[in-house]
Design an enzyme around this catalytic site. Structure first.
Site, PDB file in Angstrom:
ATOM      1  CB  SER A 144      -0.870   0.019   1.254  1.00  0.00           C
ATOM      2  OG  SER A 144      -1.549   1.245   1.359  1.00  0.00           O
ATOM      3  CE1 TYR A 157      -4.014  -2.036   4.713  1.00  0.00           C
ATOM      4  CE2 TYR A 157      -3.277   0.200   4.273  1.00  0.00           C
ATOM      5  CZ  TYR A 157      -3.740  -1.021   3.823  1.00  0.00           C
ATOM      6  OH  TYR A 157      -3.910  -1.231   2.468  1.00  0.00           O
TER       7      TYR A 157
HETATM    8  N1  LIG Z   1      -8.699  -0.529  -1.721  1.00  0.00           N
HETATM    9  C1  LIG Z   1      -7.689   0.295  -1.506  1.00  0.00           C
HETATM   10  O1  LIG Z   1      -7.840   1.540  -1.558  1.00  0.00           O
HETATM   11  C2  LIG Z   1      -6.308  -0.248  -1.241  1.00  0.00           C
HETATM   12  C3  LIG Z   1      -5.230   0.652  -1.208  1.00  0.00           C
HETATM   13  C4  LIG Z   1      -3.948   0.175  -0.954  1.00  0.00           C
HETATM   14  C5  LIG Z   1      -3.742  -1.174  -0.750  1.00  0.00           C
HETATM   15  N2  LIG Z   1      -4.788  -2.037  -0.778  1.00  0.00           N
HETATM   16  C6  LIG Z   1      -4.504  -3.456  -0.523  1.00  0.00           C
HETATM   17  O2  LIG Z   1      -5.026  -4.259  -1.563  1.00  0.00           O
HETATM   18  C7  LIG Z   1      -5.416  -5.537  -1.057  1.00  0.00           C
HETATM   19  C8  LIG Z   1      -6.844  -5.838  -1.476  1.00  0.00           C
HETATM   20  O3  LIG Z   1      -7.655  -4.775  -1.010  1.00  0.00           O
HETATM   21  P1  LIG Z   1      -9.191  -4.626  -1.443  1.00  0.00           P
HETATM   22  O4  LIG Z   1      -9.510  -3.185  -1.290  1.00  0.00           O
HETATM   23  O5  LIG Z   1      -9.434  -5.313  -2.739  1.00  0.00           O
HETATM   24  O6  LIG Z   1      -9.886  -5.440  -0.240  1.00  0.00           O
HETATM   25  P2  LIG Z   1     -11.410  -5.850   0.015  1.00  0.00           P
HETATM   26  O7  LIG Z   1     -12.309  -5.299  -1.034  1.00  0.00           O
HETATM   27  O8  LIG Z   1     -11.669  -5.507   1.439  1.00  0.00           O
HETATM   28  O9  LIG Z   1     -11.346  -7.448  -0.143  1.00  0.00           O
HETATM   29  C9  LIG Z   1     -10.579  -8.171   0.757  1.00  0.00           C
HETATM   30  C10 LIG Z   1     -10.483  -9.598   0.292  1.00  0.00           C
HETATM   31  O10 LIG Z   1      -9.593 -10.275   1.192  1.00  0.00           O
HETATM   32  C11 LIG Z   1     -10.268 -11.368   1.784  1.00  0.00           C
HETATM   33  N3  LIG Z   1      -9.741 -11.547   3.128  1.00  0.00           N
HETATM   34  C12 LIG Z   1      -9.655 -10.638   4.126  1.00  0.00           C
HETATM   35  N4  LIG Z   1      -9.110 -11.213   5.211  1.00  0.00           N
HETATM   36  C13 LIG Z   1      -8.848 -12.502   4.881  1.00  0.00           C
HETATM   37  C14 LIG Z   1      -8.332 -13.610   5.575  1.00  0.00           C
HETATM   38  N5  LIG Z   1      -7.956 -13.513   6.857  1.00  0.00           N
HETATM   39  N6  LIG Z   1      -8.222 -14.796   4.928  1.00  0.00           N
HETATM   40  C15 LIG Z   1      -8.584 -14.919   3.622  1.00  0.00           C
HETATM   41  N7  LIG Z   1      -9.102 -13.895   2.911  1.00  0.00           N
HETATM   42  C16 LIG Z   1      -9.236 -12.717   3.548  1.00  0.00           C
HETATM   43  C17 LIG Z   1     -11.738 -11.043   1.712  1.00  0.00           C
HETATM   44  O11 LIG Z   1     -12.512 -12.244   1.785  1.00  0.00           O
HETATM   45  P3  LIG Z   1     -14.057 -12.202   2.362  1.00  0.00           P
HETATM   46  O12 LIG Z   1     -14.837 -11.401   1.361  1.00  0.00           O
HETATM   47  O13 LIG Z   1     -14.483 -13.624   2.434  1.00  0.00           O
HETATM   48  O14 LIG Z   1     -13.966 -11.528   3.695  1.00  0.00           O
HETATM   49  C18 LIG Z   1     -11.790 -10.360   0.338  1.00  0.00           C
HETATM   50  O15 LIG Z   1     -11.783 -11.332  -0.687  1.00  0.00           O
HETATM   51  C19 LIG Z   1      -5.218  -5.475   0.461  1.00  0.00           C
HETATM   52  O16 LIG Z   1      -3.991  -6.076   0.809  1.00  0.00           O
HETATM   53  C20 LIG Z   1      -5.155  -3.982   0.741  1.00  0.00           C
HETATM   54  O17 LIG Z   1      -4.399  -3.681   1.894  1.00  0.00           O
HETATM   55  C21 LIG Z   1      -6.079  -1.614  -1.014  1.00  0.00           C
END
Ligand SMILES: NC(=O)c1ccc[n+]([C@@H]2O[C@H](COP(=O)([O-])OP(=O)(O)OC[C@H]3O[C@@H](n4cnc5c(N)ncnc54)[C@H](OP(=O)(O)O)[C@@H]3O)[C@@H](O)[C@H]2O)c1
Length: 252
Positions: A144, A157
């Site tokens: 991130s 985080y």
């Molecule tokens: N969105 C942003 O703005 C942003 C910015 C910077 C970095 N990121 C990074 O990008 C990555 C994905 O983010 P996102 O925004 O796509 O997340 P998201 O929409 O919240 O989706 C999270 C995903 O991870 C799964 N998950 C969470 N905890 C888990 C666990 N303990 N075991 C297995 N699966 C788990 C969830 O499964 P369930 O649906 O079953 O809970 C879901 O499939 C993360 O690492 C995040 O830190 C995101």
């Protein structure tokens, strides 16, 4: 870039960036292991939307004791070989130091690190052990922008992602002799449930203004960088961190 006959395991692939990454790899011919934690409905929807065939769901909480080992074993039992591991699943918990009690403060640190760092380090371990046996592979870790510029409302985080970057660079050096290449993608504000659920409307407006693009990233833009790092020809980029943040935070 062609991923025909490649087996790709993506954690947190039921929605958001993980789902977009699953689609991007599947469009290039890969077979996808879709890992998720609890939301089977979302995961099934992702499975249905993937082009190609032989994709499989792997329900597993990666933060559970033994979860990463079981996930990799289940994947290998099903596909026989792991070519690409994308450690995408992550959580972010609000715990601004001057607004929470000590119990909330410490549990946020513990839970964030369990998922964002310890689970990923264990997945890297078991994934790499499987790849060593088959002559190599690729790992892409999703970090991130917060790792570099600070996360005042979610310090655990930011720290977990900074540690993830450092671990990935160490592993890039340690695993290169085994033909295992490690890349990191560090997204900025990306239009997913994580971004939408954890932000107030005012925070969202502020974040949008940070990028000269005046918008957030789409998940498929992050997926594009992940696929690049996992592709043939990108080996010498091992250890690199690609920013996908719309020029909102530029590191020197
Ligand atoms: N969105 C942003 O703005 C942003 C910015 C910077 C970095 N990121 C990074 O990008 C990555 C994905 O983010 P996102 O925004 O796509 O997340 P998201 O929409 O919240 O989706 C999270 C995903 O991870 C799964 N998950 C969470 N905890 C888990 C666990 N303990 N075991 C297995 N699966 C788990 C969830 O499964 P369930 O649906 O079953 O809970 C879901 O499939 C993360 O690492 C995040 O830190 C995101």
């Amino acid at each position: 870039m062609d991923f025909n006959n490649k087996n790709v395991l993506i954690t947190g692939a039921s929605r958001g960036i993980g789902k977009a990454t699953a689609i991007a790899f599947a469009e290039k011919g890969a077979k996808i292991g879709i890992n998720y934690r609890t939301n089977t409905e979302n995961a099934k929807r992702t499975l249905e939307e993937l082009p190609g065939k032989d994709h499989t769901l792997f329900q597993q909480d990666i933060s559970e004791d033994g979860g990463p080992e079981k996930l990799v074993n289940d994947f290998i039992s099903h596909y026989g070989k792991l070519d690409v591991l994308v450690n995408n699943a992550g959580i972010s918990i609000f715990h601004k130091i001057d607004e929470v009690d000590f119990e909330h403060w410490t549990s946020a640190w513990e839970n964030t690190f369990k998922t964002n760092l310890f689970a990923v380090s264990n997945l890297c371990y078991w994934g790499a052990m499987a790849m060593v046996k088959t002559g190599g592979g690729r790992i892409v870790n999703v970090s991130s922008r917060g790792a570099f510029r600070g996360e005042p409302t979610k310090p655990a985080y930011g720290a977990s992602k900074a540690a993830l970057n450092s671990m990935s660079q160490s592993l890039a050096k340690a695993l290169a002799p085994h033909k295992i290449y490690i890349g990191v993608v560090a997204p900025g504000f990306t239009e997913t449930e994580m971004a939408v659920v954890t932000l107030t409307p005012a925070e969202r407006e502020n974040l949008l203004r940070e990028s000269p693009f005046q918008r957030m990233a789409q998940p498929k833009e992050v997926a594009h960088a992940i696929v690049f790092l996992a592709s043939e020809g990108a080996e010498y980029a091992s250890g690199t961190i690609i920013d996908v943040n719309g020029a909102s935070y530029l590191r020197s």
